[in-house]
Scaffold this motif. Structure first.
Motif, short mmCIF file in Angstrom:
data_model
loop_
_atom_site.label_atom_id
_atom_site.label_comp_id
_atom_site.label_asym_id
_atom_site.label_seq_id
_atom_site.Cartn_x
_atom_site.Cartn_y
_atom_site.Cartn_z
N MET A 1 -4.59 -3.38 17.72
CA MET A 1 -5.52 -2.43 17.59
C MET A 1 -5.65 -1.60 16.30
N MET A 178 -11.15 6.05 26.42
CA MET A 178 -11.95 5.44 25.30
C MET A 178 -13.75 5.65 26.04
N ASP A 293 -14.02 -1.28 20.48
CA ASP A 293 -13.91 -1.52 21.77
C ASP A 293 -13.94 -3.05 22.30
N PRO A 295 -10.57 -6.54 22.31
CA PRO A 295 -9.18 -7.16 22.41
C PRO A 295 -8.61 -7.45 20.85
N GLY A 298 -9.62 -2.76 18.79
CA GLY A 298 -9.07 -1.35 19.49
C GLY A 298 -7.82 -1.53 20.62
N GLN A 299 -8.05 -2.64 21.31
CA GLN A 299 -7.28 -2.80 22.47
C GLN A 299 -5.92 -3.34 22.03
N ALA A 302 -2.76 -1.88 23.67
CA ALA A 302 -2.70 -1.99 24.88
C ALA A 302 -1.86 -3.24 25.53
N ASP A 384 0.52 -2.11 15.92
CA ASP A 384 0.27 -1.98 17.54
C ASP A 384 1.60 -2.21 18.25
N GLU A 398 -1.47 2.62 29.10
CA GLU A 398 -1.49 1.48 28.25
C GLU A 398 -2.53 1.72 27.23
N GLU A 399 -3.63 2.58 27.77
CA GLU A 399 -4.81 3.00 26.56
C GLU A 399 -4.24 3.86 25.68
N GLU A 402 -4.98 3.07 21.95
CA GLU A 402 -6.09 2.84 21.40
C GLU A 402 -6.96 4.22 21.36
N THR A 403 -6.48 5.18 22.18
CA THR A 403 -6.79 6.48 21.94
C THR A 403 -6.40 7.34 20.75
#
Length: 444
Positions: A1, A178, A293, A295, A298-299, A302, A384, A398-399, A402-403
């Motif tokens: 991320m 998100m 948004d 993988p 940002g993700q 997660a 990350d 898990e988010e 990213e937040t």
């Protein structure tokens, strides 16, 4: 991320694969249609394949996938032009001429962040030192203005906050944070009639109100912290129901400060393109959130969160790493194209996490992943993985990583928007490298 942490590691791995898969038997590296292989292009430029792909991501070169293969090919003419200019970053010969046709697209001048020698700085000051010494808000002010305002706090104005909360609260129950941040930005903009004022003072006012609006628009997961004036304290109660301790809050605050900016990551470039078209700050931030948004940007944290949770469940990293590799997947939270060693952001966060008793198991799991993977390839931890340790240890979803990233990076996006507003408008207009059939073609 991380600002392209996973994407950069992925491209670097692709570069390695290309070096093996696209060379010709003669050693010339010639590809189809007169193009050359990754290996040959890197040889002509005198760089590693990883560096070659860094040039692609910065717009200095274009690559084309080999049909039916994993490698890439390059235009020898483009490589020759770049070789004639000198290696990017090596000196003045790499800078575009004044008024160059690409408007500086390949190399965009910025005074915000410098990354070199496994370190990065905000306006010339080591970013990890800033994050260790000051709060997120104080570091954001430094990034925006070059001045440090001790004790500064950000406050959400009532009307934009109410609009953001209504919009975020209207989403389906299964919506993630998100999703709520994206609609909160749009709703807050609609409640700000002065959003089109692009003067530096107005844009900074928007930044100081938008960031707390994003945090306060998220639903509460726990009780607000007693000192809820600081942004990290308010964000904590949106991420976990656990009561905070000073050490955990310190990690979250440092993570926010560390993630403010990281040069021209994909989301930051999207923000600058929007700002070049004179989109207002809310719209520019929306562009950044849209690019975030995925993988590969940002993700990524997660994925690290899920992996660490599985390591803890299974009692060791061995079977988890083996499962990832067997499925053809990369190990989340490892590797970064811009750093030879460990990501300095991860280094600081791991150090601070040692002071959090609840993080000991997740930290051990992360170290186990790094050690296990090192038997196969020497990859180091990136930010990350550290965010994954924080979210797992503190019972966050898990988010959460990213937040944290999105809230933190909003400050950096505003800094880059401010720089772009000072440039000539619509300069972010590269020319396409047309690869279709040449005209004239018959009317279909």
């Amino acid at each position: 991320m991380d600002d392209q942490g996973a994407a950069e590691a992925a491209e670097a791995a692709d570069a390695d694969a290309s070096a093996q898969d696209t060379g010709s038997g003669s050693g010339s590296g010639s590809g189809s249609e007169g193009r050359i292989s990754t290996r040959e292009a890197a040889r002509r430029l005198g760089v590693k394949p990883e560096t070659l792909y860094a040039y692609v991501s910065r717009g200095l070169l274009t690559s084309r996938r080999v049909p039916g293969g994993r490698g890439s090919t390059f235009d020898p003419g483009e490589v020759a032009v770049l070789a004639g200019r000198g290696r990017p970053g090596s000196g003045a010969q790499d800078r575009p001429a004044e008024g160059a046709a690409d408007g500086g697209w390949g190399r965009i001048p910025t005074s915000v962040t410098l990354i070199e020698a496994d370190r990065y700085s905000f306006r010339g000051v080591d970013a990890t030192a800033l994050a260790r010494a000051y709060s997120y808000e104080e570091v954001a002010e430094w990034v925006w203005t070059g001045e440090l305002r001790r004790g500064v706090r950000f406050t959400a104005p009532p009307e934009p906050l109410a609009a953001a909360r209504r919009a975020a609260g209207s989403l389906p129950a299964a919506s993630g944070p998100m999703d709520r941040l994206r609609v909160a930005v749009i709703a807050a903009a609609s409640a700000d009639p002065l959003r089109f004022d692009l003067s530096p003072e107005a844009v900074l006012g928007t930044a100081r109100s938008l960031i707390p609006t994003l945090v306060d628009a998220l639903p509460a997961a726990g009780q607000p912290h007693r000192g809820a004036g600081r942004l990290a304290w308010r964000l904590w109660s949106r991420l976990t129901a656990l009561p905070p301790d000073d050490a955990s809050l310190r990690v979250l605050d440092a993570a926010l400060a560390l993630l403010i900016d990281h040069d021209l990551a994909a989301s930051t470039l999207a923000v600058r393109v929007a700002a070049s078209a004179r989109a207002h700050p809310y719209a520019a931030v929306s562009a950044g959130l849209g690019a975030l948004d995925g993988p590969l940007h940002g993700q990524a944290s997660a994925l690290a969160h899920r992996m660490l949770a599985e390591v803890l469940e299974r009692g060791g990293a061995g079977p988890v790493v083996a499962g990832q590799l067997r499925a053809g997947q990369r190990i989340p939270g490892l590797g970064h194209r811009l750093y030879q060693g460990e990501d300095p952001r991860a280094t600081l966060l791991f150090d601070l996490l040692t002071e959090v008793p609840a993080a000991s198991d997740a930290l051990a799991a992360a170290r186990d992943v790094v050690a296990t993977t090192a038997r196969h390839t020497p990859l180091h931890a990136n930010v990350d993985l550290a965010l994954g340790v924080l979210s797992v240890a503190c019972a966050m979803p898990e988010e959460a990583g990213e937040t944290v990233f999105a809230v933190a990076r909003t400050a950096g996006w505003i800094a880059h928007a401010l720089e772009e507003y000072a440039e000539r408008p619509l300069r972010m207009r590269p020319s396409g490298l047309y690869q279709g059939p040449r005209p004239p073609q018959p009317l279909p």
